[in-house]
Motif scaffolding. Structure first.
Motif, PDB file in Angstrom:
ATOM      1  N   GLN A 149       0.832  -1.205   0.000  1.00 14.84           N
ATOM      2  CA  GLN A 149       0.000   0.000   0.000  1.00 14.84           C
ATOM      3  C   GLN A 149       0.869   1.257   0.000  1.00 14.84           C
ATOM      4  OE1 GLN A 149      -3.530   0.311   2.191  1.00 14.84           O
ATOM      5  NE2 GLN A 149      -4.184  -1.755   1.749  1.00 14.84           N
ATOM      6  N   PHE A 150       2.018   1.200   0.679  1.00 16.10           N
ATOM      7  CA  PHE A 150       2.936   2.338   0.635  1.00 16.10           C
ATOM      8  C   PHE A 150       3.396   2.595  -0.800  1.00 16.10           C
ATOM      9  CE2 PHE A 150       7.277   3.903   0.415  1.00 16.10           C
ATOM     10  CZ  PHE A 150       7.184   5.073   1.149  1.00 16.10           C
ATOM     11  N   GLY A 208       2.753   6.589   2.140  1.00 16.68           N
ATOM     12  CA  GLY A 208       2.927   6.683   0.687  1.00 16.68           C
ATOM     13  C   GLY A 208       2.363   7.969   0.121  1.00 16.68           C
ATOM     14  N   SER A 209       1.206   8.376   0.645  1.00 15.95           N
ATOM     15  CA  SER A 209       0.572   9.620   0.179  1.00 15.95           C
ATOM     16  C   SER A 209       1.414  10.846   0.519  1.00 15.95           C
ATOM     17  CB  SER A 209      -0.821   9.767   0.811  1.00 15.95           C
ATOM     18  OG  SER A 209      -1.648   8.686   0.452  1.00 15.95           O
ATOM     19  N   ILE A 210       2.119  10.778   1.657  1.00 17.73           N
ATOM     20  CA  ILE A 210       2.968  11.900   2.057  1.00 17.73           C
ATOM     21  C   ILE A 210       4.204  11.997   1.174  1.00 17.73           C
ATOM     22  CG2 ILE A 210       4.439  12.814   3.904  1.00 17.73           C
ATOM     23  CD1 ILE A 210       2.549  11.438   5.883  1.00 17.73           C
ATOM     24  N   LEU A 211       4.888  10.861   1.010  1.00 10.23           N
ATOM     25  CA  LEU A 211       6.164  10.867   0.303  1.00 10.23           C
ATOM     26  C   LEU A 211       6.006  10.893  -1.211  1.00 10.23           C
ATOM     27  CD1 LEU A 211       8.260   8.388   2.465  1.00 10.23           C
ATOM     28  CD2 LEU A 211       8.399  10.876   2.405  1.00 10.23           C
ATOM     29  N   GLY A 242       0.316  20.932   3.539  1.00 11.69           N
ATOM     30  CA  GLY A 242      -0.524  19.885   2.972  1.00 11.69           C
ATOM     31  C   GLY A 242      -0.203  18.498   3.499  1.00 11.69           C
ATOM     32  N   SER A 243       1.048  18.271   3.925  1.00 11.50           N
ATOM     33  CA  SER A 243       1.458  16.924   4.323  1.00 11.50           C
ATOM     34  C   SER A 243       1.570  16.723   5.825  1.00 11.50           C
ATOM     35  CB  SER A 243       2.809  16.579   3.675  1.00 11.50           C
ATOM     36  OG  SER A 243       3.823  17.452   4.127  1.00 11.50           O
ATOM     37  N   VAL A 244       1.555  17.804   6.609  1.00 10.92           N
ATOM     38  CA  VAL A 244       1.823  17.668   8.041  1.00 10.92           C
ATOM     39  C   VAL A 244       0.752  16.832   8.746  1.00 10.92           C
ATOM     40  CG1 VAL A 244       0.629  19.788   8.779  1.00 10.92           C
ATOM     41  CG2 VAL A 244       2.582  18.936  10.089  1.00 10.92           C
ATOM     42  N   THR A 245      -0.503  16.907   8.277  1.00 14.50           N
ATOM     43  CA  THR A 245      -1.541  16.060   8.882  1.00 14.50           C
ATOM     44  C   THR A 245      -1.249  14.587   8.629  1.00 14.50           C
ATOM     45  OG1 THR A 245      -2.882  16.337   6.886  1.00 14.50           O
ATOM     46  CG2 THR A 245      -3.395  17.767   8.748  1.00 14.50           C
ATOM     47  N   GLY A 246      -0.622  14.297   7.492  1.00 17.31           N
ATOM     48  CA  GLY A 246      -0.292  12.912   7.182  1.00 17.31           C
ATOM     49  C   GLY A 246       0.724  12.331   8.152  1.00 17.31           C
ATOM     50  N   PHE A 247       1.683  13.158   8.596  1.00 19.61           N
ATOM     51  CA  PHE A 247       2.684  12.663   9.537  1.00 19.61           C
ATOM     52  C   PHE A 247       2.048  12.256  10.869  1.00 19.61           C
ATOM     53  CE2 PHE A 247       5.544  15.118   6.741  1.00 19.61           C
ATOM     54  CZ  PHE A 247       6.507  14.155   6.514  1.00 19.61           C
ATOM     55  N   SER A 248       1.220  13.139  11.432  1.00 20.00           N
ATOM     56  CA  SER A 248       0.576  12.795  12.701  1.00 20.00           C
ATOM     57  C   SER A 248      -0.441  11.674  12.527  1.00 20.00           C
ATOM     58  CB  SER A 248      -0.082  14.033  13.322  1.00 20.00           C
ATOM     59  OG  SER A 248      -0.926  14.703  12.404  1.00 20.00           O
TER      60      SER A 248
END
Length: 403
Positions: free
Chosen positions: A15-16, A146-149, A258-264
């Motif tokens: 999935q990543f 995966g969505s973040i990177l 845009g990506s910081v929510t993905g990290f948490s």
């Protein structure tokens, strides 16, 4: 290591790779359209929006069909069908010579897609019930990572190898993820028993599932989650520009916000998943919906980019407990043998939220500021939380999951 643990590791990696490959095109899609011959800014923006949404349109339509086939022929078969199919389609995008070619291939990609929901259905069917919450949360963290990177890697690769070649890299990535699943993922599926069951139309399957009152409620929750969160996305880069001003670091800050929510989200998903196995996914879902509603409010009152990043990081913590918990609850209330169809209807609800959220948010941006949209999003999440409490949590004591 138990079979379900091996499946979890392989599907996490799969999935990543799939989500990273699928999101690599996001940063450069408008630029690729310019390379294909579009130069008018309005035309580029319009085509980029239509092409991006095209994937969700066909996905919304076809996911229940693939779900029905998965329940008859096996989830792993559908996982591989989707993975290898998307690998071919993404590779073909690298040969596009016009915006129309790209749109048709995005529509085709949505038609054959389904790696993530097939992985969720397979994981839920092979995981012990007392570990489902942890498995769903961990699997979600792979998709989010995966969505973040993906966009970050796509931006780097665009500089190194050019736009067109990224589609070939993405195709290879999807092929690798599918090959990994083909070799290592194990599924216990009685095909003879499944084929002996009478065929059921998509409408008949939906009518059977909707009689379990919690399932339509969960589909509604999924739609409202995506709709409320994505309604602000078209305006987020402009809000960053408003807070930070126009300089050479604007793109970096817009990407960070845009990506910081993905990290948490990635950090919190396995934690909430494990907690849901202990105290019940119903409580986690309601708590996270109400928490996300509260966490959405500070975004409307920030004065600089770093405050916005902090607010969105806080929001991402609660987002980490939403979709994995919904997936765990769908498994809990779905009759055995109908898991894939049940998840496919939820995927259609998710695709509908992904489609309509940005469209509606962009459409009403002329009459509302993004600060007001943040507050509207908070209200929608609050209503969603109260709805989930009434329709799922309070019914838990009087309703037993089907066996």
């Amino acid at each position: 290591m138990a079979k379900w643990q091996v499946n979890l590791i392989v599907l996490w990696v799969g999935q990543f790779l799939v989500m990273a490959g699928m999101t690599m095109i996001v940063p450069f899609l408008p630029l690729y359209l310019q390379e294909l011959g579009l130069h008018d800014p309005h035309s580029v923006a319009t085509w980029a929006g239509v092409i991006f949404a095209g994937n969700f349109v066909t996905s919304f339509i076809f996911q229940p069909i693939w779900g029905g086939l998965a329940d008859r022929y096996g989830r792993k078969v559908m996982l591989l069908r989707s993975g290898f199919g998307m690998a071919i389609v993404m590779t073909l995008m690298g040969f596009s010579t016009s915006a129309w070619h790209l749109l048709l291939l995005r529509l085709l990609n949505g038609t054959v897609s389904g790696f993530v929901p097939a992985g969720v259905a397979l994981m839920s069917a092979t995981t012990p019930r007392e570990k489902v919450g942890f498995a769903m949360g961990t699997l979600q963290s792979g998709s989010v990572a995966g969505s973040i990177l993906g966009p970050f890697l796509g931006g780097l690769l665009a500089e190194w190898i050019g736009f067109r070649n990224i589609f070939f890299v993405t195709g290879a990535t999807l092929f690798a993820a599918s090959l990994l699943a083909a070799v290592l993922v194990k599924e216990t599926f009685d095909a003879k028993k499944a084929l002996q069951k009478p065929k059921q139309s998509m409408l008949a399957a939906f009518n059977e599932l909707r009689r379990i009152s919690q399932l339509p409620s969960l589909y509604s929750v999924t739609f409202l989650i995506q709709f409320s969160l994505l309604s602000v996305m078209p305006l987020l880069p402009l809000f960053v520009q408003q807070l930070h001003g126009q300089d050479e670091m604007l793109a970096f800050y817009a990407g960070l916000v845009g990506s910081v929510t993905g990290f948490s989200n990635m950090i919190a998903s396995p934690i909430f998943g494990k907690l849901s196995d202990r105290i019940g996914p119903e409580k986690i879902l309601v708590t996270c919906l109400l928490g996300a509603a509260v966490a959405s409010v500070p975004q409307a009152f920030v004065h600089n980019v770093w405050q916005l990043c902090a607010a969105r990081f806080f929001l991402g913590i609660f987002l980490g407990g939403l979709l994995p918990t919904v997936n765990a609850l769908i498994r809990k209330y779905t009759p055995n043998g109908m898991e894939s169809r049940s998840y496919s209807f939820n995927t259609s609800a998710l695709a509908a939220g992904n489609m309509l959220g940005p469209v509606v948010g962009g459409a009403i941006s002329g009459v509302m500021t993004i600060q007001q949209l943040f507050l509207v999003s908070a209200v929608l999440l609050l209503i969603n939380g109260l709805w989930a409490r009434k329709s799922i949590l309070l019914r838990q004591k009087s309703t037993h999951p089907p066996s």
